[in-house]
Design an enzyme around this catalytic site. Structure first.
Site, short mmCIF file in Angstrom:
data_model
loop_
_atom_site.label_atom_id
_atom_site.label_comp_id
_atom_site.label_asym_id
_atom_site.label_seq_id
_atom_site.Cartn_x
_atom_site.Cartn_y
_atom_site.Cartn_z
N LYS A 81 0.85 -1.20 0.00
CA LYS A 81 0.00 0.00 0.00
C LYS A 81 0.88 1.25 0.00
O LYS A 81 1.92 1.27 0.67
CB LYS A 81 -0.91 -0.02 1.24
N SER A 138 -9.69 1.75 2.99
CA SER A 138 -8.83 2.50 2.10
C SER A 138 -7.79 1.64 1.37
O SER A 138 -7.25 2.08 0.36
CB SER A 138 -8.07 3.58 2.90
N SER A 166 -9.79 -0.45 7.20
CA SER A 166 -9.21 -0.25 5.87
C SER A 166 -8.50 -1.46 5.27
O SER A 166 -8.17 -1.45 4.08
CB SER A 166 -8.22 0.93 5.90
#
Lengths: 483, 126
Positions: A76, A151, A175
């Site tokens: 990420k 997210s 997330s």
């Protein structure tokens, strides 16, 4: 490249394939598939192929190559890597290159893993849909007209679409787990303090945790074992020894108690309720004892979270001033604050600005006690409520999200978006661990949209959580692949 | 080249209602002036036409958050983070450090070994 991370690793170790072949086929798949998905912001082809050659040379020389040797892992874009950029999907950090690796990344690489690229996310991890990504919306591989969740949406999509063997996400209020659920893969949020956050761009420091998004529970357990444990570079990392989940995975869960809160069966879509009922039945079948538990503060979690998380974010994001790094506005300014304010207004997107405003407001003179202090008091009540529930059960079962993935642009009101996280925020508020597992599909719209169930367990019971998750996965069947 | 650090927030008389015992009232009475004040505290330049939009979304969120009022929190110790943690100190020994070049590599503008900033006149506008 099909199969979970452990399968790929074993094929490389047995010389049925090479790390280079795995990495090259992964790069080829990304090149052909990701234009439609937008899960990667940056693909690190050159360094990944060099690392693959290093692994293959190690195997040829008979060296001990590490338990993740040759497997391509996506990271990420809020987790620092020396190679490539670390943008947090924000214009603010568009050109930011970290001078160091996050501890989690360093531990993966030390075990032989290969960082294949950086994945898109909601800007600064603020969002539940990956629509706030400055580099365009990320798309769900099960239906590219729908959101992948957020997210850590790019990481979940990359795993779901077989564009990597596994991925790293971060979880401040769901997330990792919510995008894993919406993309039909496994997402683990370890207990607070279990994995070093050194190199994770801070959002809510009392909530943030790095964790894996994977094809299987076994993969999640392996990555957890590699990454977990104390780190001198993160003083909030727990010094307690890490329980190895791998030996526990195959143990039966007969007699373990699964708590079912009535509060987790309200306001879900019919398909989610049906998936939860099937999951409950699966646990009964494999010998778990089902017990009712009570979590009456479930509904208050969002309010508590949307005081604490923005408050911490407004403080953490104060570092982005456009002076030492990050976006700096050009032009002439009357004073220092005008320069700072213009840089931040240009660099941050609308949702990030909204959270900074909210956090600044609840911390401002006259409101601190009414909002922030009160939220911290309710936080203690939520923690106490979990403690009381865990006196009667080993894990709590519920949905990860109240619905399957919604269409891109389908939720425009911020508050409605926040409410998507009703089942995940309290895990972070209490600092306990949680995992989302594939548990069926919502087929009511004509396409198959994955549904996830969530298991939560007490702080530092991550190994037990993974054992229970593995038993469910075996009983229910592993993840399916989008067409 | 000039050196500066981020100025501390100056205490300013603020226009928000001080009686905040009722959150929902506070949320509803949030004015555009309040939003302008918070934006200044947050160091976010915000165009005048965006202030009412920001106000409306903050009011909606704060209106929801007002449900915290209904929770009985008497005698509860606030919980700032989830684990009982102790302050941890390390031995004060020199370790590896990054080079000046590495640390300056991300600066928007440099001059020699310094971070360059535009010439700014005047003081703290807050």
């Amino acid at each position: 490249m099909k199969g979970d991370l452990v399968d790929i690793r074993d094929k490389i170790a047995r010389r049925e394939t090479t790390a280079r072949a795995v990495v090259q086929s992964t790069l080829d798949r990304i090149a052909s598939e990701d234009r439609a998905l937008n899960s990667f912001h940056e693909v690190l082809a050159e360094t990944a192929l060099a690392a693959a050659d290093h692994v293959d040379a190690g195997i040829a020389a008979g060296r001990n190559i590490g338990e993740l040797a040759g497997v391509p892992i996506a990271v990420k874009d809020n987790i620092a890597t020396r190679v490539g950029r670390t943008t947090c999907s924000s214009r603010m950090l568009e050109n930011y290159r970290s001078p160091f690796d996050a501890t989690a990344v360093e531990r993966l690489e030390r075990a032989g893993a290969i960082i294949i690229g950086k994945t898109n996310m909601d800007e600064f991890a603020m969002g539940s849909s990956c629509e706030t990504c400055a580099w365009g919306a990320v798309r769900n591989p099960w239906d590219t007209g729908r959101i992948p969740g957020g997210s850590s949406g790019g990481s979940a999509v990359a795993v779901a679409a077989n564009l990597c063997a596994a991925a790293l996400g971060s979880d401040t209020g769901g997330s990792i787990r919510q995008p894993a659920a919406l993309c039909g893969v496994v997402g683990l949020k370890p207990s607070y303090g279990r994995i070093s956050r050194h190199g994770l761009v801070a959002f809510g420091s009392s909530l943030d945790q790095i964790g894996p998004i994977t094809h299987s529970v076994r993969d999640a357990a392996l990555l957890y074992r590699v990454m977990a444990g104390d780190d001198p570079l993160d003083s909030t990392c727990a010094p307690e020894a890490v329980d190895d989940p791998l030996p526990l995975l195959e143990q039966p869960i007969k007699g373990l108690r699964i708590g079912i809160p009535a509060q987790y069966r309200k306001g879900n879509s019919p398909a989610v309720d049906a998936a939860l009922a099937r999951a409950t039945e699966s646990f009964r079948t494999i010998g778990a004892t089902l017990v009712d538990v009570d979590l009456p503060l479930t509904d208050v979690g969002i309010s508590t979270y949307y005081v604490i998380a923005p408050a911490e974010a407004s403080s953490n994001l104060a570092r982005f001033d456009g002076i030492r790094y990050g976006h700096r506005a050009s032009g002439n300014f009357a004073d220092v604050n005008a320069l700072l304010s213009a840089s931040r207004a240009e660099g941050f997107g609308a949702e990030v600005q909204r959270r900074i405003m909210l956090g600044t407001y609840v911390l401002s003179a006259g409101y601190y006690d009414a909002y922030y202090r009160r939220a911290l008091q309710v936080r203690r009540l939520i923690k106490n409520e979990f403690d009381a529930a865990f006196a009667h059960c080993d894990a709590i079962l519920g949905p990860t999200a109240p619905t399957a993935a919604f269409p891109i642009g389908g939720v425009t009101d911020p508050l409605s978006m926040y409410l998507c996280d009703v089942y995940t925020v309290n895990t972070n508020i209490a600092g306990i661990c949680g995992i989302s597992l594939p548990a069926g599909f919502d087929e009511s719209t004509g396409t198959r949209l994955p549904i996830g169930i969530q298991l939560q367990a007490p702080a530092f019971a991550d190994a037990r959580l993974l054992q229970i998750a593995h038993a469910f996965e075996r009983a229910h069947g592993g993840r399916e692949h989008p067409a | 080249m000039m050196l500066f650090h981020q100025a501390p927030f100056r205490r300013t008389p603020h226009t928000m209602p001080l009686n905040s015992s009722t959150m929902s009232n506070a949320a509803e009475s949030l004015t555009v002036d309040d939003v302008r004040h918070v934006a200044r505290l947050a160091r976010l330049a915000m165009a005048e036409d965006r202030l009412p939009v920001m106000r409306d979304s903050l009011v909606a969120i704060l209106g929801h958050i007002a449900q915290l009022q209904a929770v009985d929190t008497r005698d509860l110790e606030p919980m700032a983070q989830p684990l009982p943690m102790r302050n941890r100190l390390r031995a004060d020994e020199p370790g590896k450090t990054m080079s000046t070049a590495e640390l300056l590599a991300n600066a928007p503008k440099t001059e020699g070994d310094f971070i360059a900033v535009p010439k700014v006149l005047g003081g703290d506008s807050a």
